[in-house]
Write a protein that holds these residues in place. Structure first.
Motif, PDB file in Angstrom:
ATOM      1  N   ALA A 151      39.451  10.618 -40.425  1.00  0.00           N
ATOM      2  CA  ALA A 151      39.773   9.754 -41.557  1.00  0.00           C
ATOM      3  C   ALA A 151      41.241   9.859 -41.936  1.00  0.00           C
ATOM      4  O   ALA A 151      41.852   8.865 -42.355  1.00  0.00           O
ATOM      5  CB  ALA A 151      38.901  10.124 -42.752  1.00  0.00           C
ATOM      6  N   ALA A 152      41.838  11.041 -41.810  1.00  0.00           N
ATOM      7  CA  ALA A 152      43.267  11.184 -42.101  1.00  0.00           C
ATOM      8  C   ALA A 152      44.113  10.372 -41.148  1.00  0.00           C
ATOM      9  O   ALA A 152      45.167   9.830 -41.528  1.00  0.00           O
ATOM     10  CB  ALA A 152      43.654  12.662 -42.040  1.00  0.00           C
ATOM     11  N   ALA A 153      43.680  10.273 -39.898  1.00  0.00           N
ATOM     12  CA  ALA A 153      44.423   9.454 -38.930  1.00  0.00           C
ATOM     13  C   ALA A 153      44.309   7.973 -39.234  1.00  0.00           C
ATOM     14  O   ALA A 153      45.209   7.193 -38.908  1.00  0.00           O
ATOM     15  CB  ALA A 153      43.914   9.749 -37.523  1.00  0.00           C
ATOM     16  N   VAL A 154      43.214   7.582 -39.907  1.00  0.00           N
ATOM     17  CA  VAL A 154      43.018   6.169 -40.237  1.00  0.00           C
ATOM     18  C   VAL A 154      43.856   5.774 -41.441  1.00  0.00           C
ATOM     19  O   VAL A 154      44.555   4.753 -41.430  1.00  0.00           O
ATOM     20  CB  VAL A 154      41.523   5.885 -40.481  1.00  0.00           C
ATOM     21  N   GLY A 155      43.773   6.549 -42.522  1.00  0.00           N
ATOM     22  CA  GLY A 155      44.524   6.204 -43.716  1.00  0.00           C
ATOM     23  C   GLY A 155      44.085   7.021 -44.912  1.00  0.00           C
ATOM     24  O   GLY A 155      43.094   7.778 -44.881  1.00  0.00           O
ATOM     25  N   THR A 156      44.827   6.841 -46.010  1.00  0.00           N
ATOM     26  CA  THR A 156      44.570   7.632 -47.220  1.00  0.00           C
ATOM     27  C   THR A 156      43.217   7.313 -47.827  1.00  0.00           C
ATOM     28  O   THR A 156      42.456   8.224 -48.184  1.00  0.00           O
ATOM     29  CB  THR A 156      45.679   7.372 -48.238  1.00  0.00           C
ATOM     30  N   TYR A 157      42.889   6.045 -47.957  1.00  0.00           N
ATOM     31  CA  TYR A 157      41.638   5.684 -48.605  1.00  0.00           C
ATOM     32  C   TYR A 157      40.432   6.014 -47.722  1.00  0.00           C
ATOM     33  O   TYR A 157      39.345   6.260 -48.236  1.00  0.00           O
ATOM     34  CB  TYR A 157      41.651   4.200 -48.974  1.00  0.00           C
ATOM     35  N   ALA A 158      40.613   6.008 -46.425  1.00  0.00           N
ATOM     36  CA  ALA A 158      39.525   6.448 -45.548  1.00  0.00           C
ATOM     37  C   ALA A 158      39.270   7.954 -45.707  1.00  0.00           C
ATOM     38  O   ALA A 158      38.130   8.421 -45.602  1.00  0.00           O
ATOM     39  CB  ALA A 158      39.857   6.118 -44.097  1.00  0.00           C
ATOM     40  N   LEU A 159      40.333   8.683 -45.996  1.00  0.00           N
ATOM     41  CA  LEU A 159      40.190  10.126 -46.184  1.00  0.00           C
ATOM     42  C   LEU A 159      39.402  10.456 -47.452  1.00  0.00           C
ATOM     43  O   LEU A 159      38.796  11.530 -47.546  1.00  0.00           O
ATOM     44  CB  LEU A 159      41.573  10.778 -46.234  1.00  0.00           C
ATOM     45  N   LEU A 160      39.399   9.547 -48.411  1.00  0.00           N
ATOM     46  CA  LEU A 160      38.696   9.802 -49.662  1.00  0.00           C
ATOM     47  C   LEU A 160      37.203  10.008 -49.464  1.00  0.00           C
ATOM     48  O   LEU A 160      36.578  10.788 -50.202  1.00  0.00           O
ATOM     49  CB  LEU A 160      38.929   8.645 -50.644  1.00  0.00           C
ATOM     50  N   VAL A 161      36.600   9.311 -48.506  1.00  0.00           N
ATOM     51  CA  VAL A 161      35.146   9.366 -48.349  1.00  0.00           C
ATOM     52  C   VAL A 161      34.674  10.772 -47.979  1.00  0.00           C
ATOM     53  O   VAL A 161      33.860  11.381 -48.715  1.00  0.00           O
ATOM     54  CB  VAL A 161      34.664   8.324 -47.327  1.00  0.00           C
ATOM     55  N   PRO A 162      35.128  11.375 -46.875  1.00  0.00           N
ATOM     56  CA  PRO A 162      34.668  12.744 -46.589  1.00  0.00           C
ATOM     57  C   PRO A 162      35.201  13.766 -47.586  1.00  0.00           C
ATOM     58  O   PRO A 162      34.562  14.796 -47.832  1.00  0.00           O
ATOM     59  CB  PRO A 162      35.196  13.015 -45.175  1.00  0.00           C
ATOM     60  N   LEU A 163      36.366  13.459 -48.205  1.00  0.00           N
ATOM     61  CA  LEU A 163      36.917  14.404 -49.182  1.00  0.00           C
ATOM     62  C   LEU A 163      36.044  14.491 -50.429  1.00  0.00           C
ATOM     63  O   LEU A 163      35.799  15.591 -50.943  1.00  0.00           O
ATOM     64  CB  LEU A 163      38.340  13.984 -49.556  1.00  0.00           C
ATOM     65  N   VAL A 164      35.551  13.370 -50.908  1.00  0.00           N
ATOM     66  CA  VAL A 164      34.677  13.373 -52.081  1.00  0.00           C
ATOM     67  C   VAL A 164      33.380  14.123 -51.774  1.00  0.00           C
ATOM     68  O   VAL A 164      32.862  14.866 -52.615  1.00  0.00           O
ATOM     69  CB  VAL A 164      34.405  11.928 -52.544  1.00  0.00           C
TER      70      VAL A 164
END
Length: 364
Positions: free
Chosen positions: A151-164
């Motif tokens: 998700a980090a390689a995709v973008g910031t908002y994509a990273l939010l999903v696994p981070l939450v």
């Protein structure tokens, strides 16, 4: 019950309507005894049994007072003399049948047997109170780490999903690890702090000051809420520390959002590899060394894909070291299976977030 005669003079009053003595007789003649010579009152056939009760069966007093052992039968412990009739004394009661297995009874104790925790029982038996999560939680940690890296390689908002997801499991797992369950308010407060930190990071263009500011506000909020509680002071202090720690871990996990994308990818992959290596059936010292080497190797492999090169080894080793600390915390004090699948999954990744942010800023 028959009235007992006394030696008091007769005063002429007879409550039963009968004179106990001839009319005009006002007492016993001088020198006259109340009873014939040699007779000392009514003949009570039970006088010999009133204070000489025979205790049937073996008791503590009839033995040599040897220590009580597990072989004392239930009949010997509870032997008693049944009520006697007004005739011939009843025969001694027969012993109750002995239990099938005397091994079911432990030795007699003077004090009670208070409940002890699993960790205390493990220490008393010479066993370690530390149980590591195992391979299944490690596999879940690796899966979540790979999701963070992708998700980090995709973008910031994509990273939010696994981070939450990571932040929610961190808050819930920390409270259960501390034996506080259900603790919906504390879990909700910690998770709300994590969401507030994520929002502040996005609003401030991923400034790390958003994490520190949110952490300070949430510590103050937890303190106010605990002061309003009606629980005992010790319980309030314990709840305050658990709430602050859970909120801090969930908020600090937002460091993945503040770090550089390449650093997140390298660090998350290194944590995934290190936790899997730590779950291998090896002695603890060897397992730790293998996990650190695996984390460094995973950092090198991920660094070659992101452009960090050999710097990925240092980032991977640092993230793996923090992940092992989180793994060790999740193994403390005989945790339950629920702890293993919450704190055991989330704490390695949450503890590695500060190292990913700091080393990522320094190396990228």
């Amino acid at each position: 019950m028959t009235d007992q005669p006394t030696n008091q003079p007769y005063d002429g009053y007879d409550p039963y309507g009968q004179q106990g003595y001839p009319q005009g007789h006002q007492g016993y003649p001088q020198g006259h005894q109340a009873y014939p010579q040699g007779h000392q009152g009514y003949d009570d056939p039970y006088a010999g049994q009133q204070y000489t009760q025979q205790w049937q069966g073996q008791t503590w007093e009839t033995q040599t007072q040897s220590p009580v052992s597990a072989q004392v039968t239930a009949a010997e412990e509870t032997a008693y003399l049944p009520p006697q009739g007004h005739g011939t004394p009843a025969p001694a009661p027969a012993h109750a049948p002995a239990p099938a297995s005397s091994a079911e009874y432990g030795p007699a104790t003077v004090a009670g047997n208070p409940r002890i925790t699993d960790a205390q029982r493990a220490r008393a038996e010479g066993r370690s109170p530390i149980i590591e999560p195992g391979m299944q939680p490690a596999a879940l940690t690796a899966l979540l780490g790979l999701l963070l890296a992708g998700a980090a390689a995709v973008g910031t908002y994509a990273l939010l999903v696994p981070l939450v997801v990571l932040q929610a499991v961190t808050a819930a797992g920390w409270f259960r690890l501390n034996g506080m369950w259900p603790a919906r308010q504390g879990i909700a407060l910690g998770f709300a702090g994590a969401l507030a930190a994520d929002a502040a990071l996005l609003a401030s263009d991923r400034s790390p000051s958003a994490i520190l500011g949110t952490l300070g506000v949430w510590v103050l909020l937890a303190l106010v809420l605990q002061l309003r509680s009606h629980a005992d002071p010790d319980e309030r202090m314990y709840g305050l520390m658990a709430t602050v720690a859970a909120s801090a871990l969930a908020i600090v996990a937002g460091g993945y959002l503040a770090a550089e994308a390449d650093a997140v990818t390298v660090g998350a992959i290194a944590v995934a590899v290190a936790v899997l290596a730590r779950a291998l059936p090896l002695p603890t010292p060897a397992s730790v060394v293998v996990a650190l080497l695996a984390g460094a190797g995973g950092g090198v492999a991920a660094g070659s894909l992101t452009g960090l090169g050999t710097s990925g080894a240092l980032l991977g080793a640092g993230a793996a070291a923090c992940a092992l600390i989180g793994h060790r915390v999740a193994s403390y004090d005989y945790p339950s299976r629920f702890v293993h699948f919450t704190a055991g999954v989330a704490l390695p990744l949450s503890a590695a977030a500060p190292a990913v942010y700091v080393l990522g800023r320094a190396l990228v």
